[in-house]
Design an enzyme around this catalytic site. Structure first.
Site, short mmCIF file in Angstrom:
data_model
loop_
_atom_site.label_atom_id
_atom_site.label_comp_id
_atom_site.label_asym_id
_atom_site.label_seq_id
_atom_site.Cartn_x
_atom_site.Cartn_y
_atom_site.Cartn_z
N HIS A 1 0.86 -1.19 0.00
CA HIS A 1 0.00 0.00 0.00
C HIS A 1 0.89 1.24 0.00
CE1 HIS A 1 -3.15 2.81 1.21
NE2 HIS A 1 -4.00 1.87 0.84
N ASP B 1 -8.04 -5.22 0.00
CA ASP B 1 -8.54 -6.06 -1.10
C ASP B 1 -8.20 -7.53 -0.93
OD1 ASP B 1 -7.69 -3.24 -2.88
OD2 ASP B 1 -9.72 -4.04 -2.88
C1 SDX Z 1 -6.25 0.10 -2.81
O1 SDX Z 1 -4.39 4.61 -1.98
C2 SDX Z 1 -5.35 3.97 -1.33
O2 SDX Z 1 -5.77 4.35 -0.24
C3 SDX Z 1 -5.96 2.78 -2.07
C4 SDX Z 1 -6.97 1.96 -1.30
C5 SDX Z 1 -8.23 2.74 -1.03
O3 SDX Z 1 -8.95 2.37 -0.09
O4 SDX Z 1 -8.55 3.66 -1.84
O5 SDX Z 1 -6.40 1.54 -0.07
C6 SDX Z 1 -7.40 0.73 -2.09
O6 SDX Z 1 -6.00 0.44 -3.93
C7 SDX Z 1 -5.39 -0.89 -2.07
C8 SDX Z 1 -4.16 -1.38 -2.92
C9 SDX Z 1 -4.67 -2.46 -3.85
N1 SDX Z 1 -3.63 -2.82 -4.83
C10 SDX Z 1 -2.99 -3.99 -4.80
O7 SDX Z 1 -3.16 -4.84 -3.92
C11 SDX Z 1 -2.07 -4.24 -5.99
C12 SDX Z 1 -0.72 -4.78 -5.49
N2 SDX Z 1 -0.06 -3.72 -4.75
C13 SDX Z 1 0.93 -2.93 -5.50
O8 SDX Z 1 0.64 -2.72 -6.83
C14 SDX Z 1 1.44 -1.74 -4.69
O9 SDX Z 1 1.71 -2.19 -3.43
C15 SDX Z 1 0.59 -0.49 -4.61
C16 SDX Z 1 0.19 0.02 -5.94
C17 SDX Z 1 -0.63 -0.75 -3.79
C18 SDX Z 1 1.44 0.58 -3.90
O10 SDX Z 1 2.52 0.81 -4.71
P1 SDX Z 1 3.59 1.98 -4.35
O11 SDX Z 1 3.23 2.68 -3.11
O12 SDX Z 1 3.76 2.81 -5.57
O13 SDX Z 1 4.85 1.17 -3.97
P2 SDX Z 1 5.89 0.69 -5.01
O14 SDX Z 1 5.19 0.19 -6.23
O15 SDX Z 1 6.91 1.77 -5.17
O16 SDX Z 1 6.54 -0.59 -4.27
C19 SDX Z 1 7.52 -0.40 -3.27
C20 SDX Z 1 8.36 -1.67 -3.36
C21 SDX Z 1 8.79 -1.98 -4.79
O17 SDX Z 1 10.04 -2.66 -4.72
P3 SDX Z 1 11.38 -1.78 -5.03
O18 SDX Z 1 11.17 -1.10 -6.38
O19 SDX Z 1 11.46 -0.78 -3.88
O20 SDX Z 1 12.46 -2.81 -5.05
O21 SDX Z 1 7.57 -2.80 -2.94
C22 SDX Z 1 7.42 -3.71 -4.04
C23 SDX Z 1 7.76 -2.96 -5.31
O22 SDX Z 1 8.30 -3.85 -6.27
N3 SDX Z 1 6.01 -4.10 -4.04
C24 SDX Z 1 5.57 -5.35 -4.22
C25 SDX Z 1 4.17 -5.25 -4.12
N4 SDX Z 1 3.82 -3.97 -3.90
C26 SDX Z 1 4.96 -3.27 -3.86
N5 SDX Z 1 6.20 -6.51 -4.46
C27 SDX Z 1 5.41 -7.60 -4.60
N6 SDX Z 1 4.06 -7.60 -4.51
C28 SDX Z 1 3.42 -6.43 -4.27
N7 SDX Z 1 2.08 -6.41 -4.18
#
Ligand code: SDX
Length: 433
Positions: free
Chosen positions: A310, A368
Site C-alpha cells: 500500500h 482487497d
Molecule cells: C487500494 O491509496 C489507497 O488508499 C488505495 C486503497 C483505497 O482504499 O482507496 O487503499 C485501495 O487500492 C489498495 C491497494 C490495492 N492494490 C494492490 O493490492 C495491488 C498490489 N499492490 C501494489 O501494486 C502496490 O503495493 C501499490 C500500488 C498498492 C502501492 O505501490 P507503491 O506505493 O507505488 O509502492 P511501489 O510500487 O513503489 O513498491 C515499493 C516496493 C517496490 O520494490 P522496489 O522497487 O522498492 O524494489 O515494494 C514492491 C515494489 O516492487 N512491491 C511489491 C508489491 N507492492 C509493492 N512486491 C510484490 N508484490 C506487491 N504487491
C-alpha cells in the site's frame, strides 16, 4: 489548518539565492510546506510523479496513519465504525461530519430509500451493452449518464442541488450495480424495496428473481454492511483524487463520480480485489505459494502479489484485519469449511508477516486481500467485486467532492511537468520527410 509558525528555506547552491516557505500544521499527522508561491518565486516546479510527497488539499474527512495502521473517519476509529455502526450511519458521518442521532439517521435512511429507484429510461441504457460487458464498464456509463436525467441537481453552486445529487448518487449505486449484474446474467432487473435496509436492498436486487422471494440472510446483510463501511473512504487515493480533479473544473457530480469509477477499476487500485481472486485461482494449491512468492520477489518478473502492499500503510491495513474476521464469519455462516482459496490466502499472509522481503518492503495485506474471498463465498461473481468497491466508495468520493466545492480556496487543478521532449524545431514539409 493552523497559521505558519515554522518555515523552511530552499537555497540554490549555484546562485546562493534562498527562498523561505511557511510550514502549515493540521490537527494531526505530518505538517506541510506551503509551496503555492514556489514557481512564482523560483521559476522552478517541484517534481513528484505519483504524488508520494504531495498534499493536494486540506481535508477533515479521513485520516490515515500508515506507520501505525490507523484509519479514522471524522476522528472515529474504523474498528468502532465497522463493528458498532451500520453503513448509512457512516455515510451520514462522512457527508455531514457528525454521527447522526436516532431521528437524523431515520430521516437520512428514508431519504436514501426514496432515491434508490433510477429513471425508467435508464433501463434502456443497459440494452446497448453486450451481455458479457464488464459490469464496471456499465457502471462507468450508467453513472455518467445520470447527469442526463437529473437536471435539477447539476448546479454545483446551489447547496440544495448539491445535497440532492449526493443523496441520489449514494442511493442509486446499489441499484445500478445490481442491474449490471442482472444484465450480465440475462435475468430481469429487480426493483429496490422500501422496507429493506441499504445492504439488504442490494442483496435483494442482486439475488431475487420474480419467480420466488429471496430471504436476505441477516448474517450476510451484516457482512455486506460492514464491507461497505470498510470501503467507504480512504483519504486522497487515486480515485478520490480523480473525483476532486474532475470536480475542480466545475463538472457535474455525476460525471465526477463516473471518473472516480474509471480510476478505481485499475488492478493497482480497486481492481485489486478481482485480481486477488484471479491470483489465488492461478496459484491453485497451497503448495504453489512459494513459487509465486519467489516470482513476486524477482525484480525481473513484473508479477506482484495482488492484495499486498500500500502507498500509505506500512503496517497491517486495519480494514484487512476486520475483513479477515468477517471472512471467517461468512464462511462459517455458509458452512464452508476449509475453503482452498482461504488456505492459500492464509499461507500468503503468513509469508507477509515472516518473510524478509515483505518485512523489508513493509508489504502487508490490504483491504482487497480478503474481500474477494468473502464476495465469492456470498455468490458474487468476480467481475462484480470492483463494482461493490465503487458502490461503497461513492459516499467517500461525494463527501470529498462536497468538501472541495465548499472550500473557499478551491481552484481548478492544473499540475505542470518536467518537459523532456524536443526543443523548438523548424517545420519539415512532406516532401522533405
Ligand atoms: C487500494 O491509496 C489507497 O488508499 C488505495 C486503497 C483505497 O482504499 O482507496 O487503499 C485501495 O487500492 C489498495 C491497494 C490495492 N492494490 C494492490 O493490492 C495491488 C498490489 N499492490 C501494489 O501494486 C502496490 O503495493 C501499490 C500500488 C498498492 C502501492 O505501490 P507503491 O506505493 O507505488 O509502492 P511501489 O510500487 O513503489 O513498491 C515499493 C516496493 C517496490 O520494490 P522496489 O522497487 O522498492 O524494489 O515494494 C514492491 C515494489 O516492487 N512491491 C511489491 C508489491 N507492492 C509493492 N512486491 C510484490 N508484490 C506487491 N504487491
Amino acid at each position: 489548518m493552523t497559521d505558519a509558525k515554522k518555515t523552511v528555506t530552499f537555497t540554490d547552491n549555484q546562485t546562493g539565492k534562498t527562498w523561505e516557505y511557511p510550514v502549515l500544521s493540521g490537527s494531526v499527522g505530518p505538517d506541510v510546506v506551503d509551496i503555492r508561491k514556489f514557481y512564482a518565486d523560483t521559476g522552478m516546479f517541484t517534481y513528484d510523479p505519483g504524488y508520494t510527497s504531495t498534499g493536494s488539499c486540506s481535508s477533515a474527512i479521513t485520516y490515515i496513519d500508515g506507520d501505525a495502521g490507523v484509519l479514522l473517519h471524522r476522528g472515529y476509529h474504523i474498528s468502532d465504525l465497522a463493528t458498532k455502526c451500520k453503513f448509512p450511519e457512516v455515510a451520514y458521518l462522512l457527508l455531514r461530519g457528525e454521527l447522526p442521532n436516532e431521528t437524523e439517521l431515520k430521516d437520512f435512511e428514508k431519504t436514501l430509500t426514496y432515491h434508490t429507484m433510477v429513471h425508467e429510461q435508464l433501463h434502456k441504457f443497459y440494452d446497448g451493452f453486450r451481455r458479457d460487458a464488464h459490469p464496471m464498464a456499465i457502471m462507468c456509463g450508467a453513472v455518467g449518464a445520470l447527469s442526463a436525467f437529473y437536471h435539477d441537481s447539476l448546479d454545483i453552486h446551489d447547496p440544495t442541488q448539491r445535497m440532492i445529487a449526493q443523496h441520489r448518487l449514494v442511493a442509486k449505486m446499489p441499484t445500478i450495480a445490481a442491474w449490471a449484474f442482472k444484465y450480465s446474467q440475462g435475468q430481469p432487473f429487480m426493483y429496490p424495496r422500501n422496507n429493506l435496509t441499504y445492504a439488504e436492498n442490494f442483496l435483494h436486487m442482486m439475488f431475487s428473481t420474480p419467480c420466488e422471494d429471496y430471504v436476505v440472510s441477516p448474517v450476510l446483510a451484516r457482512a455486506m454492511d460492514r464491507i461497505l463501511i470498510l470501503h467507504a473512504d480512504h483519504e486522497q487515493n487515486a480515485s478520490t483524487s480523480t473525483v476532486r480533479l474532475a470536480g475542480s473544473s466545475g463538472a457535474n457530480p455525476f460525471a465526477c463520480i463516473a471518473a472516480g469509477i474509471a480510476s478505481l477499476w485499475g488492478p493497482a487500485h480497486g481492481g485489486a480485489n478481482e485480481a486477488v481472486l484471479k491470483m489465488l485461482n492461478e496459484i491453485g494449491t497451497p503448495d504453489r505459494v512459494d513459487e509465486f512468492v519467489n516470482k513476486a520477489k524477482d525484480k525481473n518478473d513484473p508479477f506482484r502479489l495482488m492484495g499486498f502492499g500500500h502507498r500509505v500503510y506500512k503496517n497491517y491495513d486495519p480494514r484487512a484485519k476486520i475483513m479477515a474476521e468477517t471472512c471467517k464469519e461468512v464462511l462459517a455462516e455458509l458452512g464452508i469449511e476449509n475453503d482452498p482459496l482461504l488456505e492459500i490466502a492464509l499461507r500468503l499472509e503468513k509469508y507477509a508477516l515472516e518473510d524478509d522481503y515483505f518485512i523489508e518492503k513493509k508489504l502487508y495485506p490490504n483491504v482487497d486481500f480478503y474481500s474477494g474471498i468473502i464476495f465469492k463465498a456470498m455468490g458474487i461473481p468476480v467481475s462484480m467485486f470492483t463494482c461493490l468497491f465503487a458502490l461503497a466508495r461513492t459516499v467517500g468520493w461525494i463527501s470529498q467532492w462536497k468538501e472541495m466545492i465548499e472550500d473557499p480556496d478551491q481552484k481548478i487543478g492544473r499540475p505542470r511537468q518536467l518537459f523532456t521532449g524536443s526543443d523548438h524545431r523548424d517545420f519539415v514539409p512532406m516532401d522533405k520527410r
